[in-house]
Design a protein around this motif. Structure first.
Motif, PDB file in Angstrom:
ATOM      1  N   ASP A  44     -22.213 -21.529   3.580  1.00 20.78           N
ATOM      2  CA  ASP A  44     -22.234 -21.512   2.119  1.00 20.78           C
ATOM      3  C   ASP A  44     -23.266 -22.522   1.604  1.00 20.78           C
ATOM      4  O   ASP A  44     -23.172 -23.714   1.884  1.00 20.78           O
ATOM      5  CB  ASP A  44     -20.844 -21.848   1.579  1.00 20.78           C
ATOM      6  N   HIS A  45     -24.233 -22.051   0.837  1.00 16.50           N
ATOM      7  CA  HIS A  45     -25.288 -22.926   0.318  1.00 16.50           C
ATOM      8  C   HIS A  45     -24.757 -23.953  -0.679  1.00 16.50           C
ATOM      9  O   HIS A  45     -25.335 -25.025  -0.831  1.00 16.50           O
ATOM     10  CB  HIS A  45     -26.392 -22.096  -0.343  1.00 16.50           C
ATOM     11  N   TRP A  67     -26.123 -14.047  13.923  1.00 19.16           N
ATOM     12  CA  TRP A  67     -25.232 -13.819  12.783  1.00 19.16           C
ATOM     13  C   TRP A  67     -25.247 -15.004  11.832  1.00 19.16           C
ATOM     14  O   TRP A  67     -25.383 -14.832  10.614  1.00 19.16           O
ATOM     15  CB  TRP A  67     -23.809 -13.563  13.276  1.00 19.16           C
ATOM     16  N   GLY A  89     -28.519 -15.193  10.056  1.00 22.28           N
ATOM     17  CA  GLY A  89     -28.653 -14.075   9.124  1.00 22.28           C
ATOM     18  C   GLY A  89     -27.845 -14.274   7.858  1.00 22.28           C
ATOM     19  O   GLY A  89     -28.319 -14.006   6.755  1.00 22.28           O
ATOM     20  N   VAL A  90     -26.633 -14.768   8.001  1.00 21.13           N
ATOM     21  CA  VAL A  90     -25.801 -15.026   6.821  1.00 21.13           C
ATOM     22  C   VAL A  90     -26.389 -16.171   6.006  1.00 21.13           C
ATOM     23  O   VAL A  90     -26.402 -16.144   4.773  1.00 21.13           O
ATOM     24  CB  VAL A  90     -24.343 -15.324   7.245  1.00 21.13           C
ATOM     25  N   TRP A  91     -26.900 -17.184   6.683  1.00 23.97           N
ATOM     26  CA  TRP A  91     -27.490 -18.328   5.981  1.00 23.97           C
ATOM     27  C   TRP A  91     -28.739 -17.932   5.202  1.00 23.97           C
ATOM     28  O   TRP A  91     -28.981 -18.396   4.107  1.00 23.97           O
ATOM     29  CB  TRP A  91     -27.817 -19.433   6.983  1.00 23.97           C
ATOM     30  N   LEU A  92     -29.555 -17.049   5.793  1.00 20.36           N
ATOM     31  CA  LEU A  92     -30.816 -16.660   5.162  1.00 20.36           C
ATOM     32  C   LEU A  92     -30.676 -15.536   4.128  1.00 20.36           C
ATOM     33  O   LEU A  92     -31.629 -15.217   3.444  1.00 20.36           O
ATOM     34  CB  LEU A  92     -31.813 -16.257   6.245  1.00 20.36           C
ATOM     35  N   THR A  93     -29.490 -14.933   4.043  1.00 21.12           N
ATOM     36  CA  THR A  93     -29.272 -13.882   3.058  1.00 21.12           C
ATOM     37  C   THR A  93     -29.270 -14.498   1.665  1.00 21.12           C
ATOM     38  O   THR A  93     -28.544 -15.455   1.418  1.00 21.12           O
ATOM     39  CB  THR A  93     -27.937 -13.163   3.310  1.00 21.12           C
ATOM     40  N   PRO A  94     -30.068 -13.958   0.749  1.00 23.26           N
ATOM     41  CA  PRO A  94     -30.100 -14.539  -0.593  1.00 23.26           C
ATOM     42  C   PRO A  94     -28.757 -14.370  -1.309  1.00 23.26           C
ATOM     43  O   PRO A  94     -28.117 -13.329  -1.204  1.00 23.26           O
ATOM     44  CB  PRO A  94     -31.201 -13.767  -1.305  1.00 23.26           C
ATOM     45  N   VAL A  95     -28.387 -15.400  -2.019  1.00 25.46           N
ATOM     46  CA  VAL A  95     -27.137 -15.376  -2.786  1.00 25.46           C
ATOM     47  C   VAL A  95     -27.449 -14.759  -4.153  1.00 25.46           C
ATOM     48  O   VAL A  95     -28.372 -15.164  -4.827  1.00 25.46           O
ATOM     49  CB  VAL A  95     -26.573 -16.807  -2.953  1.00 25.46           C
ATOM     50  N   THR A  96     -26.656 -13.788  -4.538  1.00 22.78           N
ATOM     51  CA  THR A  96     -26.886 -13.136  -5.827  1.00 22.78           C
ATOM     52  C   THR A  96     -25.952 -13.641  -6.904  1.00 22.78           C
ATOM     53  O   THR A  96     -24.948 -14.193  -6.690  1.00 22.78           O
ATOM     54  CB  THR A  96     -26.737 -11.624  -5.718  1.00 22.78           C
TER      55      THR A  96
END
Length: 129
Positions: free
Chosen positions: A41-42, A119, A122-129
């Motif tokens: 979680d960013h 994984w 990938g989850v870390w680099l996925t942009p948060v919308t």
């Protein structure tokens, strides 16, 4: 495991104990509010290292390494199989059936090392919308 458990019955018992402990630890890290959810979680994790800056990621990797190393050392220390019928080959009943599957679990652990890192990144680099 009922025929002569002193020969190689301990292999299956160690497999069960180590795998159950590792899976329980991984489930706890995956589903708890303080584990991997915080690492990916960013908002909660602003570490320079990303998800690898949180302790839960390293604990997951450590559990997986521990499982793979212990299982591999257990299989390599077991007695060699002898040719012949399963009941004359030494060890426990159906040992010839279980040993290849024991190696299969070790290879699954190796694959999980790769897939877990892909994984979590990938989850870390996925942009948060």
């Amino acid at each position: 495991l009922s025929r002569s458990p002193t020969v190689d019955g301990w292999v299956a018992e160690v497999y069960l104990l180590v795998s159950l402990a590792a899976v329980e630890g991984m489930l706890l890290l995956n589903h708890s509010w303080f584990g991997l959810r915080v690492a990916i979680d960013h908002k909660d994790n602003d570490s320079f290292l990303g998800p690898y800056g949180h302790w839960s990621t390293w604990l997951w990797i450590g559990l997986l390494l521990m499982q793979a190393v212990v299982l591999r050392s257990v299989v390599t220390r077991s007695q060699d199989l002898h040719p012949g019928e399963p009941w004359t080959a030494g060890g426990c009943d159906h040992k010839e059936f279980f040993f290849p599957r024991f190696w299969g679990l070790i290879y699954v652990c190796y694959g999980m090392m790769i897939s877990f890192n892909l994984w979590v990144l990938g989850v870390w680099l996925t942009p948060v919308t």
